[in-house]
Design a protein around this motif. Structure first.
Motif, PDB file in Angstrom:
ATOM      1  N   ARG A  83       0.828  -1.209   0.000  1.00 11.88           N
ATOM      2  CA  ARG A  83       0.000   0.000   0.000  1.00 11.88           C
ATOM      3  C   ARG A  83       0.859   1.254   0.000  1.00 11.88           C
ATOM      4  O   ARG A  83       0.525   2.249  -0.626  1.00 11.88           O
ATOM      5  N   VAL A 105       1.924   1.863  -3.479  1.00 10.34           N
ATOM      6  CA  VAL A 105       0.823   2.408  -4.296  1.00 10.34           C
ATOM      7  C   VAL A 105       0.592   3.873  -3.927  1.00 10.34           C
ATOM      8  O   VAL A 105       0.476   4.749  -4.787  1.00 10.34           O
ATOM      9  N   ASP A 106       0.564   4.137  -2.617  1.00  7.58           N
ATOM     10  CA  ASP A 106       0.326   5.507  -2.139  1.00  7.58           C
ATOM     11  C   ASP A 106       1.351   6.491  -2.667  1.00  7.58           C
ATOM     12  O   ASP A 106       1.028   7.555  -3.166  1.00  7.58           O
ATOM     13  N   LEU A 110       1.811   5.530  -7.109  1.00  7.74           N
ATOM     14  CA  LEU A 110       0.745   5.365  -8.104  1.00  7.74           C
ATOM     15  C   LEU A 110      -0.414   6.331  -7.928  1.00  7.74           C
ATOM     16  O   LEU A 110      -0.907   6.883  -8.902  1.00  7.74           O
ATOM     17  N   THR A 111      -0.857   6.536  -6.701  1.00  3.66           N
ATOM     18  CA  THR A 111      -2.058   7.365  -6.541  1.00  3.66           C
ATOM     19  C   THR A 111      -1.832   8.788  -7.032  1.00  3.66           C
ATOM     20  O   THR A 111      -2.720   9.423  -7.556  1.00  3.66           O
TER      21      THR A 111
END
Ligand code: FAD
Ligand code: SF4
Lengths: 510, 180
Positions: free
Chosen positions: B121, B124-125, B128-129
């Motif tokens: 996560r 991703v944080d 990607l986000t």
């Protein structure tokens, strides 16, 4: 030995443009070969599995993007082309666009075009959507539009007896959408047109200013075959038609230029009580704004999940509230600065042999998009939504009009937009007398005697509204220029005509 | 980063690693054989086991709210998607899954599926986000994950969706007239 097919007209692509032209030419007793890369699909092949439908009916299984992968470009790939995937929305070509095109050297006389719209409209059974098919979100959106001073209207649609299942974008399993695969194509076949699905046109060979042959590939067997025709028509859509010209080395420096789009992304709103907006047609009401069109669009689960912003548990939790949610979008017309190019390695391997679309919204278009999405949020709030989620990469939640400015902050660049894309690409083989125009005003590719283009790629600019009816009507108009054929005043065949006949009426049937 | 740049970078990386790749070819050759055999054993047509692990790892990180469905079906559906899609651009999606797995090594981390949930996560944080330019293309992979997950019947039911034929008052076509 390579198979050679001789014909009068070879048409590449069976979508909105190609199907109409095939009908008029076949009706005039010309030998017509209609090549289509996709498969033939029947209503029984369509069902509720969105992933399967996407794989079966969409180009690149719905994953066609621009070069920077921050924009989806959605097109169909089946007999009937993108018309099989439409929501059935039908619009006239806005008069200011027609005039603008005339100024650019692509003159479609108003009277003749009006007759073309009337003819194609009768085949498509164009009429306002039956309110019994409305989804429950439509009424709320209508109220919201009225509250902010917009005039909501029901869409005109090319349906027969729609049952309001909400799956239009996956093809109509009830056979009630009168797309090209239900109308023009069977009508053309009844006049002897030969439709060849799973056949990809690959390259045109030009000698002394005329196309001599077209190399094609049978995608089932992998075998190559050659088509020799008196005239060739590209109707492969706004990415593939210029791609074919580029691969054939035709109209160098012009083909692929001047692409424009209707772009959009959906805004989601949540209400206090369940509204189950999935009960009914997913595109019911719209409102014309001077600069763009506001349209309701409520998708079935998978497509909805793709368009819903947010990450992780929030995204998942939001989707568990699907019954409370409703969505809508704004169609933003862009300038014609997009471009189709061949992949730099296209000669190296089949894997690289495809077109790339270069498109990033200009600052002006981005400003227009922000304006559209702010208006969209305002409409939803005025409709009684308790919160609105605009299409931003960084999750944003608006509960009050005073927060609308946050959309400006969150959407600075194209890459900030969540679920950004277009199902309405235009241009790439623009018609007219501009320096980058590929075709002249008579649909003929400049410098090649027997090669024509008849699809959305000839449009010199975006038309701001859903284009299928315009593309079909322009093809109706083009039939004379391309085929030297006469077109009847009224068409007395096809499913819509049969419906009217059964009812003993001349009115469109519902 | 564009698709072309991504392809070029992958090719440069492959070339740079070529000497090592040649030296170690017996090892990865066996690995590839095992992967292919694993794919056959699982009854998949396109999705190699390592890509399947990546996909499930992304699902676990991104769709944690799910208790009912599990993620095995996601791999099955992605396999159908990848194998049915006969487009010249189809290979990009497979490449994307591989890059999604190894992207964390660019920031000196373990491959995605080898990380714990919290570390996944975090990746991703951070990368990607926010759609950082380098990793922007990978955010496209998020849509692949969602496509495979939310097209399933059970996922749709969980959302409260009722398919047309099961709706109250759904008028069968026969009653409204068939078009020929
Ligand atoms: C999901 C979706 C919803 C839409 N909804 C609406 C709507 O509600 N109302 C509206 O007005 N418009 C709508 N549109 C847009 C409309 O359908 C298109 O603008 C229109 O169909 C484009 O017509 P065309 O002839 O240019 O190309 P298409 O209809 O796309 O046809 C091109 C055909 O050519 C084939 N082809 C391409 N390359 C080759 C090749 N090399 N060899 C052989 N065949 C080839 C393709 O497979 C395709 O079937 C929608 C589009 C989509 C994708
Ligand atoms: S909403 Fe109507 S036209 Fe569209 S797919 Fe369903 S039944 Fe067919």
């Amino acid at each position: 030995m390579t198979q050679v097919i001789e014909t009068d007209f070879a048409i590449v692509g069976s979508g909105a443009g190609g199907s109409v032209l095939a009908y008029y030419l076949a009706r005039a007793s010309e030998r017509v070969l209609l090549l289509e890369r996709g498969r033939r699909v029947e209503p029984d092949d369509m069902h509720g599995d969105e992933l399967d439908s996407v794989v079966k009916l969409f180009k690149d299984a719905g994953a066609q993007t621009n070069l920077t992968a921050d924009m989806f470009i959605i097109q169909g790939r089946c007999v009937g082309g993108s018309t099989v995937l439409t929501n059935g929305a039908c619009f006239y070509l806005p008069e200011d666009c027609r005039e603008d095109w005339a100024n650019r050297g692509f003159d479609l006389p108003a009277d003749a075009l009006r007759r073309s719209f009337a003819r194609t409209g009768s085949v498509l059974n164009v009429a306002p959507l039956d309110e019994r098919c409305f989804n429950p979100g439509a009424e709320r959106l209508r109220r919201g539009m009225q509250a902010v001073g917009l005039k909501p209207q029901p869409f005109l649609k090319n349906f027969a007896h729609c049952v309001g299942c909400g799956y239009c974008n996956m093809g109509c399993r009830y056979g009630q959408k009168l797309d090209a695969s239900r109308t023009w194509i069977p009508m053309a076949e009844a006049h002897g047109c030969h439709v060849r699905p799973r056949s990809q046109a690959y390259r045109l060979r030009v000698e002394r200013g005329a196309v001599r042959e077209l190399s094609c590939r049978d995608l089932e067997t992998g075998a190559w075959f050659t088509v020799r025709a008196k005239r060739y028509v590209l109707a492969a859509g706004s990415v593939a038609s210029p791609e074919l010209l580029l691969r054939s080395g035709i109209a160098k420096g012009r083909a692929g230029r001047g692409m424009s789009f209707n772009v959009g992304a959906t805004t989601v709103a949540e209400y206090d009580e369940p509204i189950e907006a999935w009960r009914g047609d997913n595109l019911c009401v719209f409102s014309m704004h001077d600069e763009f069109t506001v349209e309701q669009l409520h998708n079935p689960p998978m497509t909805f999940a793709l368009s819903m912003p947010g990450w992780y548990d929030r995204h998942h939790r939001d989707l568990q509230r699907y019954a409370y949610l409703s969505s809508a979008g704004v169609l933003i017309p862009t300038g014609n600065y997009g471009r189709v190019r061949l992949s730099p390695l296209w000669r190296v391997s089949r894997r690289f042999d495809h077109a790339e679309v270069e498109f990033t919204m200009s600052d002006d278009d981005m400003a227009l998009a922000r304006k559209g999405w702010k208006l969209m949020a305002e409409v939803f709030l005025a409709s009684g939504a308790k919160r609105v989620v605009p299409p931003t990469m960084r999750y944003l939640e608006l509960t009050d009009r005073s927060q609308l400015h946050r959309i400006d902050e969150a959407l600075r660049w194209q890459r900030d937009i969540h679920g950004f894309g277009s199902a309405h690409p235009f241009g790439g083989c623009n018609a007219g007398d501009e320096p980058h125009s590929t075709c002249d005003g008579s649909f003929r590719v400049r410098g090649v005697d027997n090669l024509f283009v008849c699809d959305a790629s000839v449009f010199p600019s975006s038309i701001r509204v859903n284009p299928q009816w315009t593309i079909m009507s322009v093809a109706d108009y083009a039939a004379r220029a391309i085929g030297d054929v006469s077109v009847p005043d009224v068409i007395e065949e096809g499913p819509a005509y049969e419906l009217r006949r059964q009812r003993g009426t001349t009115e469109v049937a519902r | 980063m564009t698709w072309n740049q991504l392809t070029a970078l992958s090719a440069i990386a492959a070339l740079a690693l070529l000497p090592i790749a040649l030296l170690t070819s017996p090892i990865w050759g066996i690995w590839l054989l095992l992967e292919r055999r694993g794919r056959r054993r699982r009854g998949r047509r396109a999705l190699l086991p390592h890509a399947e692990r990546t996909l499930v790892a992304y699902c676990e990180a991104m769709i944690r709210g799910d208790q009912v469905l599990g993620f095995a079906h996601v791999a099955e559906r992605m396999d159908r998607f990848l194998s049915a899609e006969d487009s010249p651009r189809g290979w990009r999606n497979a490449l994307l899954l591989t890059l999604m797995e190894y992207a964390p090594t660019l920031v000196l981390g373990l491959p995605f599926s080898r990380r714990g949930l919290a570390a996944r996560r975090r990746f991703v944080d951070r990368h990607l986000t926010g759609a950082s330019p380098v990793f922007r293309l990978l955010t496209f992979g998020k849509q692949l994950v969602r496509m495979a997950y939310y097209s399933d019947d059970v996922a749709r039911q969980q959302m409260g969706f009722v398919p047309p034929d099961e709706r109250r008052g759904h008028a069968p076509v026969a009653a409204r007239g068939k078009v020929r």
